[in-house]
Design a protein around this motif. Structure first.
Motif, PDB file in Angstrom:
ATOM      1  N   VAL A  60      31.793  49.560  32.902  1.00  0.00           N
ATOM      2  CA  VAL A  60      32.596  48.451  33.408  1.00  0.00           C
ATOM      3  C   VAL A  60      31.742  47.210  33.216  1.00  0.00           C
ATOM      4  O   VAL A  60      30.786  46.973  33.955  1.00  0.00           O
ATOM      5  CB  VAL A  60      32.984  48.631  34.879  1.00  0.00           C
ATOM      6  N   ASP A  61      32.072  46.414  32.212  1.00  0.00           N
ATOM      7  CA  ASP A  61      31.202  45.304  31.823  1.00  0.00           C
ATOM      8  C   ASP A  61      31.989  44.367  30.918  1.00  0.00           C
ATOM      9  O   ASP A  61      33.101  44.682  30.480  1.00  0.00           O
ATOM     10  CB  ASP A  61      29.982  45.854  31.067  1.00  0.00           C
ATOM     11  N   ALA A  62      31.397  43.210  30.610  1.00  0.00           N
ATOM     12  CA  ALA A  62      31.958  42.364  29.560  1.00  0.00           C
ATOM     13  C   ALA A  62      31.797  43.089  28.230  1.00  0.00           C
ATOM     14  O   ALA A  62      30.783  43.758  27.998  1.00  0.00           O
ATOM     15  CB  ALA A  62      31.237  41.018  29.533  1.00  0.00           C
ATOM     16  N   PRO A  63      32.788  42.974  27.323  1.00  0.00           N
ATOM     17  CA  PRO A  63      32.657  43.644  26.030  1.00  0.00           C
ATOM     18  C   PRO A  63      31.667  42.952  25.105  1.00  0.00           C
ATOM     19  O   PRO A  63      31.328  43.479  24.054  1.00  0.00           O
ATOM     20  CB  PRO A  63      34.081  43.599  25.457  1.00  0.00           C
ATOM     21  N   TRP A  64      31.251  41.731  25.469  1.00  0.00           N
ATOM     22  CA  TRP A  64      30.214  41.030  24.717  1.00  0.00           C
ATOM     23  C   TRP A  64      29.331  40.299  25.715  1.00  0.00           C
ATOM     24  O   TRP A  64      29.682  40.136  26.876  1.00  0.00           O
ATOM     25  CB  TRP A  64      30.818  40.050  23.713  1.00  0.00           C
ATOM     26  N   GLU A  83      26.823  50.707  32.792  1.00  0.00           N
ATOM     27  CA  GLU A  83      27.468  52.001  32.994  1.00  0.00           C
ATOM     28  C   GLU A  83      27.403  52.367  34.470  1.00  0.00           C
ATOM     29  O   GLU A  83      26.373  52.191  35.125  1.00  0.00           O
ATOM     30  CB  GLU A  83      26.763  53.078  32.171  1.00  0.00           C
ATOM     31  N   LEU A  84      28.510  52.869  35.022  1.00  0.00           N
ATOM     32  CA  LEU A  84      28.522  53.262  36.417  1.00  0.00           C
ATOM     33  C   LEU A  84      27.656  54.501  36.631  1.00  0.00           C
ATOM     34  O   LEU A  84      27.589  55.392  35.779  1.00  0.00           O
ATOM     35  CB  LEU A  84      29.946  53.539  36.892  1.00  0.00           C
ATOM     36  N   ALA A  85      27.004  54.537  37.783  1.00  0.00           N
ATOM     37  CA  ALA A  85      26.142  55.677  38.104  1.00  0.00           C
ATOM     38  C   ALA A  85      26.965  56.939  38.350  1.00  0.00           C
ATOM     39  O   ALA A  85      26.474  58.057  38.161  1.00  0.00           O
ATOM     40  CB  ALA A  85      25.282  55.348  39.321  1.00  0.00           C
ATOM     41  N   ALA A 156      33.617  35.051  29.257  1.00  0.00           N
ATOM     42  CA  ALA A 156      34.887  34.308  29.211  1.00  0.00           C
ATOM     43  C   ALA A 156      35.922  34.928  30.157  1.00  0.00           C
ATOM     44  O   ALA A 156      37.117  34.966  29.866  1.00  0.00           O
ATOM     45  CB  ALA A 156      35.434  34.258  27.793  1.00  0.00           C
ATOM     46  N   ASN A 157      35.449  35.406  31.310  1.00  0.00           N
ATOM     47  CA  ASN A 157      36.305  36.030  32.315  1.00  0.00           C
ATOM     48  C   ASN A 157      37.049  37.254  31.777  1.00  0.00           C
ATOM     49  O   ASN A 157      38.209  37.508  32.136  1.00  0.00           O
ATOM     50  CB  ASN A 157      37.291  35.020  32.905  1.00  0.00           C
ATOM     51  N   VAL A 158      36.382  38.008  30.913  1.00  0.00           N
ATOM     52  CA  VAL A 158      36.943  39.246  30.372  1.00  0.00           C
ATOM     53  C   VAL A 158      35.989  40.393  30.672  1.00  0.00           C
ATOM     54  O   VAL A 158      34.781  40.285  30.473  1.00  0.00           O
ATOM     55  CB  VAL A 158      37.165  39.144  28.843  1.00  0.00           C
ATOM     56  N   VAL A 159      36.551  41.494  31.178  1.00  0.00           N
ATOM     57  CA  VAL A 159      35.795  42.711  31.491  1.00  0.00           C
ATOM     58  C   VAL A 159      36.498  43.868  30.795  1.00  0.00           C
ATOM     59  O   VAL A 159      37.648  43.741  30.357  1.00  0.00           O
ATOM     60  CB  VAL A 159      35.739  42.929  33.019  1.00  0.00           C
ATOM     61  N   CYS A 160      35.826  44.990  30.670  1.00  0.00           N
ATOM     62  CA  CYS A 160      36.475  46.145  30.069  1.00  0.00           C
ATOM     63  C   CYS A 160      36.106  47.426  30.806  1.00  0.00           C
ATOM     64  O   CYS A 160      35.082  47.514  31.483  1.00  0.00           O
ATOM     65  CB  CYS A 160      36.105  46.286  28.593  1.00  0.00           C
ATOM     66  N   PHE A 161      36.993  48.407  30.684  1.00  0.00           N
ATOM     67  CA  PHE A 161      36.684  49.812  30.957  1.00  0.00           C
ATOM     68  C   PHE A 161      36.441  50.448  29.595  1.00  0.00           C
ATOM     69  O   PHE A 161      37.187  50.191  28.644  1.00  0.00           O
ATOM     70  CB  PHE A 161      37.857  50.536  31.619  1.00  0.00           C
ATOM     71  N   ALA A 162      35.417  51.289  29.481  1.00  0.00           N
ATOM     72  CA  ALA A 162      35.150  51.931  28.194  1.00  0.00           C
ATOM     73  C   ALA A 162      34.417  53.241  28.405  1.00  0.00           C
ATOM     74  O   ALA A 162      33.688  53.421  29.387  1.00  0.00           O
ATOM     75  CB  ALA A 162      34.322  51.013  27.294  1.00  0.00           C
ATOM     76  N   ASP A 163      34.597  54.142  27.454  1.00  0.00           N
ATOM     77  CA  ASP A 163      33.818  55.378  27.442  1.00  0.00           C
ATOM     78  C   ASP A 163      32.383  55.052  27.042  1.00  0.00           C
ATOM     79  O   ASP A 163      32.147  54.463  25.980  1.00  0.00           O
ATOM     80  CB  ASP A 163      34.429  56.371  26.453  1.00  0.00           C
ATOM     81  N   GLY A 215      32.342  39.537  39.620  1.00  0.00           N
ATOM     82  CA  GLY A 215      33.194  40.381  40.443  1.00  0.00           C
ATOM     83  C   GLY A 215      32.517  41.692  40.803  1.00  0.00           C
ATOM     84  O   GLY A 215      31.564  42.129  40.169  1.00  0.00           O
ATOM     85  N   VAL A 216      33.058  42.312  41.844  1.00  0.00           N
ATOM     86  CA  VAL A 216      32.528  43.590  42.315  1.00  0.00           C
ATOM     87  C   VAL A 216      33.404  44.730  41.801  1.00  0.00           C
ATOM     88  O   VAL A 216      34.628  44.633  41.797  1.00  0.00           O
ATOM     89  CB  VAL A 216      32.471  43.634  43.852  1.00  0.00           C
ATOM     90  N   VAL A 217      32.777  45.798  41.344  1.00  0.00           N
ATOM     91  CA  VAL A 217      33.488  47.017  40.975  1.00  0.00           C
ATOM     92  C   VAL A 217      33.533  47.912  42.208  1.00  0.00           C
ATOM     93  O   VAL A 217      32.498  48.180  42.824  1.00  0.00           O
ATOM     94  CB  VAL A 217      32.777  47.752  39.825  1.00  0.00           C
TER      95      VAL A 217
END
Length: 241
Positions: A60-64, A83-85, A156-163, A215-217
């Motif tokens: 859960v992070d910015a893609p760049w 990466e989340l623990a 740029a206020n963009v976050v992602c979920f990713a494997d 932001g908080v996850v």
């Protein structure tokens, strides 16, 4: 056995209220800025994509990163993703956005004030027994000050979920530069103005969405401690009606 979370990570009453209300159509999350007579209301929750997570590890992070161009030009590696623990069972999960509306006027024009209140990765349908901030693998809980929360960056206020297992391939379209400028991305455009990248060799995905930097996850835990949902708040997070 009932799950008992670490009190240093537990959501306070206001944050827990917001996390539940944000995904409840019709709920009031507060009022429009400078207009206490107009409520901000949750208008609906929509599935905008599915996310394949074969590794069971979630980024859960910015893609760049803002420093990516400089690092690439210098031939240096970029920072590792957040990466989340905690892991989740390998599988395919819906990505859902909670939408709000809070009409307002600006310079004589009326706007509908539609915004994303929060985005979640729904891991299961089990009810949430408690909320806690999601630690990253590099976070040290012992260093948290009282009331402090680990926060996620947002380019740029963009976050992602990713494997996490396919991160290098999935994030490449966002991290490719020529002479310091990003290369146009060949990604799938989604209905919520987000993007999806897929790695078919690994059957893994990355999905972007809007969220404010810092932001908080949040992790929604079931009574047995399993992760039922992963939420990133945005916009009016923390406001209360």
């Amino acid at each position: 056995m009932t799950w008992v979370g670490d009190p240093r990570l537990a959501a306070d009453a206001e944050a827990a209220w917001y996390l539940e209300a944000a995904f409840t159509p019709g709920a009031r999350l507060g009022t429009v800025y400078d207009d206490p007579s107009t409520p901000v209301v949750v208008t609906g929750v929509a599935e905008v994509a599915t996310l394949r997570v074969p590794s069971g590890r979630i980024v859960v992070d910015a893609p760049w990163d803002d420093d990516d161009a400089r690092m690439y030009e210098c031939g240096l590696p970029t920072r590792p993703p957040r990466e989340l623990a905690v892991g989740i069972p390998p599988g395919t999960y819906p990505v859902e956005v909670a939408w709000t509306a809070g009409p307002y006027a600006f310079l004589g024009r009326r706007f509908d004030g539609v915004e994303c209140a929060a985005t979640r990765l729904r891991v299961s349908d089990e009810p949430v027994a408690g909320w806690e901030a999601g630690l990253g693998v590099a976070d040290d809980i012992a260093r948290l000050q009282p009331g402090e929360r680990p926060r996620v960056a947002a380019g740029a206020n963009v976050v992602c979920f990713a494997d996490a297992g396919a991160w290098t391939t999935l994030s490449a379209p966002f991290r490719t530069y020529v002479d310091g400028s990003p290369v146009p991305r060949d990604t799938e455009r989604l209905s919520h103005e987000g993007e999806r990248v897929s790695d078919e060799a690994r059957r893994a995905d990355l999905v972007t969405f809007a969220a404010e930097s810092g932001g908080v996850v949040w992790l929604g835990r079931t009574g047995t401690g399993d992760v039922s949902v992963i939420v990133v708040t945005s916009g009016m997070a923390g406001a209360k009606a």
